[in-house]
Design an enzyme around this catalytic site. Structure first.
Site, PDB file in Angstrom:
ATOM      1  N   LYS A  95     -14.120 -66.863  97.113  1.00  0.00           N
ATOM      2  CA  LYS A  95     -12.857 -67.500  97.430  1.00  0.00           C
ATOM      3  C   LYS A  95     -12.206 -66.877  98.653  1.00  0.00           C
ATOM      4  O   LYS A  95     -11.306 -67.461  99.268  1.00  0.00           O
ATOM      5  CB  LYS A  95     -11.887 -67.316  96.243  1.00  0.00           C
ATOM      6  CG  LYS A  95     -12.381 -67.885  94.950  1.00  0.00           C
ATOM      7  CD  LYS A  95     -11.397 -67.507  93.810  1.00  0.00           C
ATOM      8  CE  LYS A  95     -11.987 -67.738  92.481  1.00  0.00           C
ATOM      9  NZ  LYS A  95     -11.185 -67.106  91.392  1.00  0.00           N
TER      10      LYS A  95
ATOM     11  N   ASP B 126     -18.777 -55.855 104.162  1.00  0.00           N
ATOM     12  CA  ASP B 126     -18.604 -54.474 103.712  1.00  0.00           C
ATOM     13  C   ASP B 126     -19.976 -53.794 103.684  1.00  0.00           C
ATOM     14  O   ASP B 126     -20.442 -53.313 104.714  1.00  0.00           O
ATOM     15  CB  ASP B 126     -17.928 -54.537 102.332  1.00  0.00           C
ATOM     16  CG  ASP B 126     -17.575 -53.187 101.758  1.00  0.00           C
ATOM     17  OD1 ASP B 126     -17.507 -52.210 102.517  1.00  0.00           O
ATOM     18  OD2 ASP B 126     -17.363 -53.111 100.527  1.00  0.00           O
TER      19      ASP B 126
ATOM     20  N   VAL C 179      -8.800 -53.370 101.270  1.00  0.00           N
ATOM     21  CA  VAL C 179      -7.756 -54.194 101.888  1.00  0.00           C
ATOM     22  C   VAL C 179      -7.548 -55.492 101.107  1.00  0.00           C
ATOM     23  O   VAL C 179      -8.480 -56.005 100.477  1.00  0.00           O
ATOM     24  CB  VAL C 179      -8.082 -54.514 103.368  1.00  0.00           C
ATOM     25  CG1 VAL C 179      -8.030 -53.255 104.218  1.00  0.00           C
ATOM     26  CG2 VAL C 179      -9.445 -55.184 103.508  1.00  0.00           C
TER      27      VAL C 179
ATOM     28  N   ASP D 198      -8.589 -60.350  97.826  1.00  0.00           N
ATOM     29  CA  ASP D 198      -7.939 -60.039  96.550  1.00  0.00           C
ATOM     30  C   ASP D 198      -8.292 -58.660  96.018  1.00  0.00           C
ATOM     31  O   ASP D 198      -9.275 -58.032  96.431  1.00  0.00           O
ATOM     32  CB  ASP D 198      -8.362 -61.053  95.495  1.00  0.00           C
ATOM     33  CG  ASP D 198      -9.799 -60.814  95.019  1.00  0.00           C
ATOM     34  OD1 ASP D 198     -10.688 -60.684  95.892  1.00  0.00           O
ATOM     35  OD2 ASP D 198     -10.023 -60.713  93.795  1.00  0.00           O
TER      36      ASP D 198
HETATM   37  P1  IMP Z   1     -20.613 -56.818 100.714  1.00  0.00           P
HETATM   38  O1  IMP Z   1     -21.763 -57.511 100.060  1.00  0.00           O
HETATM   39  O2  IMP Z   1     -20.465 -55.399 100.253  1.00  0.00           O
HETATM   40  O3  IMP Z   1     -20.599 -56.913 102.217  1.00  0.00           O
HETATM   41  O4  IMP Z   1     -19.356 -57.470 100.097  1.00  0.00           O
HETATM   42  C1  IMP Z   1     -18.580 -58.358 100.680  1.00  0.00           C
HETATM   43  C2  IMP Z   1     -17.619 -58.920  99.665  1.00  0.00           C
HETATM   44  O5  IMP Z   1     -16.974 -57.909  98.879  1.00  0.00           O
HETATM   45  C3  IMP Z   1     -16.517 -59.584 100.444  1.00  0.00           C
HETATM   46  O6  IMP Z   1     -16.809 -60.935 100.682  1.00  0.00           O
HETATM   47  C4  IMP Z   1     -15.314 -59.391  99.569  1.00  0.00           C
HETATM   48  O7  IMP Z   1     -15.215 -60.462  98.659  1.00  0.00           O
HETATM   49  C5  IMP Z   1     -15.573 -58.105  98.825  1.00  0.00           C
HETATM   50  N1  IMP Z   1     -14.893 -56.970  99.472  1.00  0.00           N
HETATM   51  C6  IMP Z   1     -15.451 -55.948 100.156  1.00  0.00           C
HETATM   52  N2  IMP Z   1     -14.520 -55.088 100.614  1.00  0.00           N
HETATM   53  C7  IMP Z   1     -13.334 -55.597 100.227  1.00  0.00           C
HETATM   54  C8  IMP Z   1     -11.960 -55.162 100.409  1.00  0.00           C
HETATM   55  O8  IMP Z   1     -11.639 -54.138 101.034  1.00  0.00           O
HETATM   56  N3  IMP Z   1     -11.006 -55.966  99.853  1.00  0.00           N
HETATM   57  C9  IMP Z   1     -11.289 -57.109  99.176  1.00  0.00           C
HETATM   58  N4  IMP Z   1     -12.543 -57.536  98.983  1.00  0.00           N
HETATM   59  C10 IMP Z   1     -13.556 -56.790  99.500  1.00  0.00           C
END
Ligand code: IMP
Ligand code: MG
Length: 180
Positions: free
Chosen positions: A46, A106, A156, A162
Site C-alpha cells: 500500500k 530498504d 520513517v 506506515d
Molecule cells: P525491502 O524488501 O527491505 O527493500 O523492503 C521494502 C519494504 O519494506 C518497503 O516497501 C516498505 O513497505 C517497508 N519498509 C522498509 N523500510 C521502511 C521504513 O523505514 N518505514 C516504513 N516502511 C518501510
C-alpha cells in the site's frame, strides 16, 4: 496540517519539499520516456499510493495505472526475502514499458524479487522509481533508476509509509522515534 498528535515524529521532508521533488521526477520521466508508445506505472501497495497519485499527475505521457500488492514475511520489521504477491496485475505486460513505483527500497529484497518476477512476463523494459532509498541497509543489489530522497537507516513514516498501518496520511515524511 495533519500532525501525529502526541507521537514523536521528526519531520525529514516537508510536504512542500516532496511536491517539488515529485515534480522534478515527473519531468525527468516524461523526458526519458518521450519515445515510448505508452508507459505502465505499477504502484506497489500500500505504501506507494500517495506518491503514485502525485507522481502520475506530473507525468505528461500516455500512461496506464496498475497496482500490485506484495508482502514479505519474517520476524519483526526486517524483510525476510520471502516475498508473496498478494494482489497481481490485471493485464499482460508483454512488450510494455514498465515503471515500478515504490515507497522505499530498504534491504532491496522486495524489488529484487519483483523485478525477477516481472521479467518472466517479457516486458520491453522495467525500471524502478522509489520515493525513498535507504542504501545503508541493502542486502541485495537493486538498480534503482529514479530516487526521490535518500534516507538514513532509521524507520520513517508518512506520505504513504506506515508503522503497523498508522501514519500513512501524514503529508510529510518523518523519522519515527519510540516513545520513551
Ligand atoms: P525491502 O524488501 O527491505 O527493500 O523492503 C521494502 C519494504 O519494506 C518497503 O516497501 C516498505 O513497505 C517497508 N519498509 C522498509 N523500510 C521502511 C521504513 O523505514 N518505514 C516504513 N516502511 C518501510
Ligand atoms: Mg512497500
Amino acid at each position: 496540517m495533519i500532525q501525529a498528535v502526541g507521537d514523536d515524529i521528526e519531520i525529514l521532508f516537508s510536504h512542500e519539499k516532496i511536491a517539488t521533488r515529485v515534480q522534478e521526477l515527473g519531468a525527468r520521466i516524461t523526458e526519458d520516456y518521450a519515445q515510448a508508445e505508452e508507459l505502465y506505472l505499477v504502484g506497489i501497495l500500500k505504501g506507494s499510493f500517495i506518491f503514485f497519485a502525485d507522481l502520475a499527475r506530473q507525468i505528461d505521457l500516455k500512461i496506464k495505472c496498475e497496482f500490485m500488492g506484495i508482502s514479505s514475511y519474517g520476524a519483526s520489521t526486517e524483510s525476510s526475502g520471502i516475498v508473496q504477491i498478494t494482489s497481481d496485475l490485471t493485464c499482460s505486460i508483454e512488450n510494455k514499458d514498465i515503471l515500478i513505483i515504490e515507497d522505499i527500497v530498504d534491504s532491496g529484497l522486495s524489488m529484487n524479487f519483483l523485478c525477477k518476477n516481472l521479467a518472466t512476463r517479457r516486458p520491453r523494459s522495467v525500471r524502478i522509481c522509489t520515493l525513498l532509498d535507504k542504501p545503508e541497509n541493502r542486502k541485495v543489489a537493486v538498480d534503482v533508476d529514479y530516487v526521490g530522497f535518500q534516507v538514513p537507516n532509521l524507520f520513517v513514516v508518512g506520505y504513504g509509509l506506515d508503522l503497523a498501518e498508522q501514519y500513512r496520511n501524514l503529508p510529510y515524511v518523518g523519522v519515527y522515534h519510540e516513545p520513551s
